[in-house]
Design a protein around this motif. Sequence first.
Motif, PDB file in Angstrom:
ATOM      1  N   LEU A 167     -23.595 -38.085 -13.656  1.00 41.47           N
ATOM      2  CA  LEU A 167     -24.779 -37.645 -12.722  1.00 41.47           C
ATOM      3  C   LEU A 167     -24.248 -37.128 -11.659  1.00 41.47           C
ATOM      4  CD1 LEU A 167     -27.009 -40.783 -13.101  1.00 41.47           C
ATOM      5  CD2 LEU A 167     -27.141 -38.691 -14.459  1.00 41.47           C
ATOM      6  N   CYS A 168     -24.813 -35.934 -10.970  1.00 38.64           N
ATOM      7  CA  CYS A 168     -24.331 -35.597  -9.679  1.00 38.64           C
ATOM      8  C   CYS A 168     -24.674 -36.300  -8.754  1.00 38.64           C
ATOM      9  CB  CYS A 168     -25.010 -34.239  -9.681  1.00 38.64           C
ATOM     10  SG  CYS A 168     -26.902 -34.211  -9.564  1.00 38.64           S
TER      11      CYS A 168
ATOM     12  N   GLY B 159      -6.389 -28.081 -19.221  1.00 42.27           N
ATOM     13  CA  GLY B 159      -6.912 -27.818 -20.514  1.00 42.27           C
ATOM     14  C   GLY B 159      -7.902 -28.945 -20.914  1.00 42.27           C
ATOM     15  N   ILE B 160      -8.689 -29.542 -20.152  1.00 40.09           N
ATOM     16  CA  ILE B 160      -9.570 -30.465 -20.619  1.00 40.09           C
ATOM     17  C   ILE B 160     -11.010 -29.835 -20.618  1.00 40.09           C
ATOM     18  CG2 ILE B 160     -10.685 -32.883 -19.796  1.00 40.09           C
ATOM     19  CD1 ILE B 160      -8.244 -33.281 -18.330  1.00 40.09           C
ATOM     20  N   GLU B 161     -11.590 -30.070 -21.795  1.00 41.67           N
ATOM     21  CA  GLU B 161     -12.878 -29.516 -22.074  1.00 41.67           C
ATOM     22  C   GLU B 161     -13.802 -30.184 -21.130  1.00 41.67           C
ATOM     23  OE1 GLU B 161     -15.687 -29.186 -25.998  1.00 41.67           O
ATOM     24  OE2 GLU B 161     -13.604 -29.554 -26.194  1.00 41.67           O
ATOM     25  N   ASP B 162     -14.658 -29.654 -20.553  1.00 39.18           N
ATOM     26  CA  ASP B 162     -15.763 -30.139 -19.701  1.00 39.18           C
ATOM     27  C   ASP B 162     -15.477 -30.603 -18.138  1.00 39.18           C
ATOM     28  OD1 ASP B 162     -17.551 -29.369 -21.679  1.00 39.18           O
ATOM     29  OD2 ASP B 162     -17.486 -31.347 -22.662  1.00 39.18           O
TER      30      ASP B 162
ATOM     31  N   ARG C 143      -0.935 -44.260 -12.363  1.00 38.19           N
ATOM     32  CA  ARG C 143      -2.389 -44.192 -12.226  1.00 38.19           C
ATOM     33  C   ARG C 143      -2.390 -42.707 -11.248  1.00 38.19           C
ATOM     34  NH1 ARG C 143      -7.650 -46.481 -10.843  1.00 38.19           N
ATOM     35  NH2 ARG C 143      -7.089 -48.154 -12.596  1.00 38.19           N
ATOM     36  N   LEU C 144      -3.240 -42.076 -11.740  1.00 36.34           N
ATOM     37  CA  LEU C 144      -3.463 -40.724 -10.987  1.00 36.34           C
ATOM     38  C   LEU C 144      -4.649 -41.014 -10.059  1.00 36.34           C
ATOM     39  CD1 LEU C 144      -2.936 -37.454 -10.547  1.00 36.34           C
ATOM     40  CD2 LEU C 144      -4.749 -37.136 -12.482  1.00 36.34           C
ATOM     41  N   SER C 145      -4.487 -40.848  -8.807  1.00 32.76           N
ATOM     42  CA  SER C 145      -5.630 -40.778  -7.809  1.00 32.76           C
ATOM     43  C   SER C 145      -6.076 -39.494  -7.457  1.00 32.76           C
ATOM     44  CB  SER C 145      -5.225 -41.546  -6.521  1.00 32.76           C
ATOM     45  OG  SER C 145      -4.666 -42.826  -6.664  1.00 32.76           O
ATOM     46  N   ALA C 146      -7.196 -39.149  -8.205  1.00 31.55           N
ATOM     47  CA  ALA C 146      -7.670 -37.760  -8.046  1.00 31.55           C
ATOM     48  C   ALA C 146      -9.098 -37.827  -8.456  1.00 31.55           C
ATOM     49  CB  ALA C 146      -6.938 -36.888  -8.792  1.00 31.55           C
ATOM     50  N   CYS C 147      -9.827 -36.483  -8.002  1.00 31.43           N
ATOM     51  CA  CYS C 147     -11.227 -36.478  -8.569  1.00 31.43           C
ATOM     52  C   CYS C 147     -11.443 -35.360  -9.467  1.00 31.43           C
ATOM     53  CB  CYS C 147     -12.277 -36.235  -7.440  1.00 31.43           C
ATOM     54  SG  CYS C 147     -12.228 -37.578  -6.425  1.00 31.43           S
ATOM     55  N   PHE C 148     -11.968 -35.227 -10.509  1.00 30.69           N
ATOM     56  CA  PHE C 148     -12.451 -34.178 -11.197  1.00 30.69           C
ATOM     57  C   PHE C 148     -14.154 -33.867 -11.431  1.00 30.69           C
ATOM     58  CE2 PHE C 148      -8.272 -34.792 -12.684  1.00 30.69           C
ATOM     59  CZ  PHE C 148      -7.710 -33.904 -13.469  1.00 30.69           C
ATOM     60  N   ALA C 149     -14.529 -32.826 -11.972  1.00 32.46           N
ATOM     61  CA  ALA C 149     -15.791 -32.682 -12.119  1.00 32.46           C
ATOM     62  C   ALA C 149     -16.232 -32.060 -13.459  1.00 32.46           C
ATOM     63  CB  ALA C 149     -16.009 -31.430 -11.066  1.00 32.46           C
ATOM     64  N   THR C 150     -17.359 -32.586 -13.700  1.00 35.65           N
ATOM     65  CA  THR C 150     -18.073 -32.151 -15.209  1.00 35.65           C
ATOM     66  C   THR C 150     -19.518 -32.164 -14.983  1.00 35.65           C
ATOM     67  OG1 THR C 150     -18.240 -32.974 -17.298  1.00 35.65           O
ATOM     68  CG2 THR C 150     -18.503 -34.663 -15.672  1.00 35.65           C
ATOM     69  N   SER C 151     -20.258 -31.934 -15.974  1.00 35.42           N
ATOM     70  CA  SER C 151     -21.466 -31.365 -15.845  1.00 35.42           C
ATOM     71  C   SER C 151     -22.553 -32.682 -15.943  1.00 35.42           C
ATOM     72  CB  SER C 151     -22.223 -30.537 -17.088  1.00 35.42           C
ATOM     73  OG  SER C 151     -21.260 -29.260 -16.785  1.00 35.42           O
ATOM     74  N   CYS C 152     -23.283 -32.492 -14.780  1.00 38.61           N
ATOM     75  CA  CYS C 152     -24.422 -33.775 -14.784  1.00 38.61           C
ATOM     76  C   CYS C 152     -25.325 -33.807 -15.965  1.00 38.61           C
ATOM     77  CB  CYS C 152     -25.295 -33.401 -13.628  1.00 38.61           C
ATOM     78  SG  CYS C 152     -26.769 -34.393 -13.574  1.00 38.61           S
TER      79      CYS C 152
ATOM     80  N   ARG D 269     -28.037 -34.880 -16.408  1.00 43.25           N
ATOM     81  CA  ARG D 269     -29.566 -34.495 -16.266  1.00 43.25           C
ATOM     82  C   ARG D 269     -29.801 -32.911 -16.005  1.00 43.25           C
ATOM     83  NH1 ARG D 269     -30.863 -39.922 -13.045  1.00 43.25           N
ATOM     84  NH2 ARG D 269     -30.756 -41.402 -14.595  1.00 43.25           N
ATOM     85  N   CYS D 270     -29.055 -32.808 -14.935  1.00 41.09           N
ATOM     86  CA  CYS D 270     -29.446 -31.120 -14.356  1.00 41.09           C
ATOM     87  C   CYS D 270     -28.556 -30.174 -14.713  1.00 41.09           C
ATOM     88  CB  CYS D 270     -29.727 -31.407 -12.935  1.00 41.09           C
ATOM     89  SG  CYS D 270     -28.232 -31.363 -11.631  1.00 41.09           S
ATOM     90  N   LEU D 271     -27.312 -30.474 -15.187  1.00 40.75           N
ATOM     91  CA  LEU D 271     -26.220 -29.755 -15.607  1.00 40.75           C
ATOM     92  C   LEU D 271     -25.465 -29.229 -14.475  1.00 40.75           C
ATOM     93  CD1 LEU D 271     -27.724 -27.543 -18.317  1.00 40.75           C
ATOM     94  CD2 LEU D 271     -26.540 -29.645 -18.656  1.00 40.75           C
ATOM     95  N   GLY D 272     -25.763 -29.866 -13.191  1.00 42.21           N
ATOM     96  CA  GLY D 272     -25.098 -29.490 -11.908  1.00 42.21           C
ATOM     97  C   GLY D 272     -23.609 -30.154 -11.835  1.00 42.21           C
ATOM     98  N   ARG D 273     -23.039 -30.115 -10.753  1.00 39.78           N
ATOM     99  CA  ARG D 273     -21.482 -30.744 -10.675  1.00 39.78           C
ATOM    100  C   ARG D 273     -21.590 -32.275 -10.572  1.00 39.78           C
ATOM    101  NH1 ARG D 273     -16.287 -28.508  -8.791  1.00 39.78           N
ATOM    102  NH2 ARG D 273     -15.934 -29.934  -6.696  1.00 39.78           N
ATOM    103  N   ALA D 274     -20.815 -32.818 -11.529  1.00 43.88           N
ATOM    104  CA  ALA D 274     -20.867 -34.390 -11.591  1.00 43.88           C
ATOM    105  C   ALA D 274     -19.418 -34.582 -10.948  1.00 43.88           C
ATOM    106  CB  ALA D 274     -21.486 -34.855 -12.509  1.00 43.88           C
ATOM    107  N   VAL D 275     -19.067 -35.258 -10.070  1.00 45.35           N
ATOM    108  CA  VAL D 275     -17.677 -35.553  -9.554  1.00 45.35           C
ATOM    109  C   VAL D 275     -17.339 -37.061  -9.845  1.00 45.35           C
ATOM    110  CG1 VAL D 275     -16.112 -35.624  -7.701  1.00 45.35           C
ATOM    111  CG2 VAL D 275     -17.640 -33.778  -7.771  1.00 45.35           C
TER     112      VAL D 275
END
Length: 165
Positions: free
Chosen positions: A132-133, A34-37, A63-72, A74-80
């Motif tokens: 940034l992507c 439930g995290i926005e963006d 500590r949580l070792s994990a990756c999340f994705a949000t919007s770049c 600059r290009c609105l692509g996937r930024a991990v």
Amino acid sequence: MQLDPRDLVLDLASLRNGSNSGSFEIDMSGIDWGIEDAEPASPSGTLDLDVNYSEKSVIVRGRLSACFATSCARCLGRAVFEVTEDVFAAFSRDGGNTADGEMARLPRDGRSLRLLDAVKEAVILSVPGKPLCREDCRGLCPVCGENLNVSRCGHEGAAGAGCVR
Ligand SMILES: [Zn+2]
Ligand SMILES: [Zn+2]
């Protein structure tokens, strides 16, 4: 120390007085973040916890070792991005404060503690200010909206000038 990896609920009866530490594999897609963006970008994560337990209080660091994705940005692509902030939560039986901040009250008849909110907070604090992507993302063309990482539309000169007619 026992933690239900599906909803990050800690079993208080499984703790001994003093320091308890453990490492838990989390199925990232099984949790309602439930995290926005931002959404999980790795199928599993590892939650390392150190819980200091006493009659009066429960202090959780982790500590949580994990990756999340949000919007770049600059290009609105996937930024991990990686979760870089620590998890912290403090609970006490009768309210009070620690050096690190206010303590939430432990549920009086509670046998368990939900850590999802604390972990979520660490994720939210880890979202980069300007995601940034990739480091050299070219962004979108301000004239035609083309994604300049994917193709060239020929407006590059105009974009550089900053005032496009
Ligand atoms: Zn980008
Ligand atoms: Zn263009």
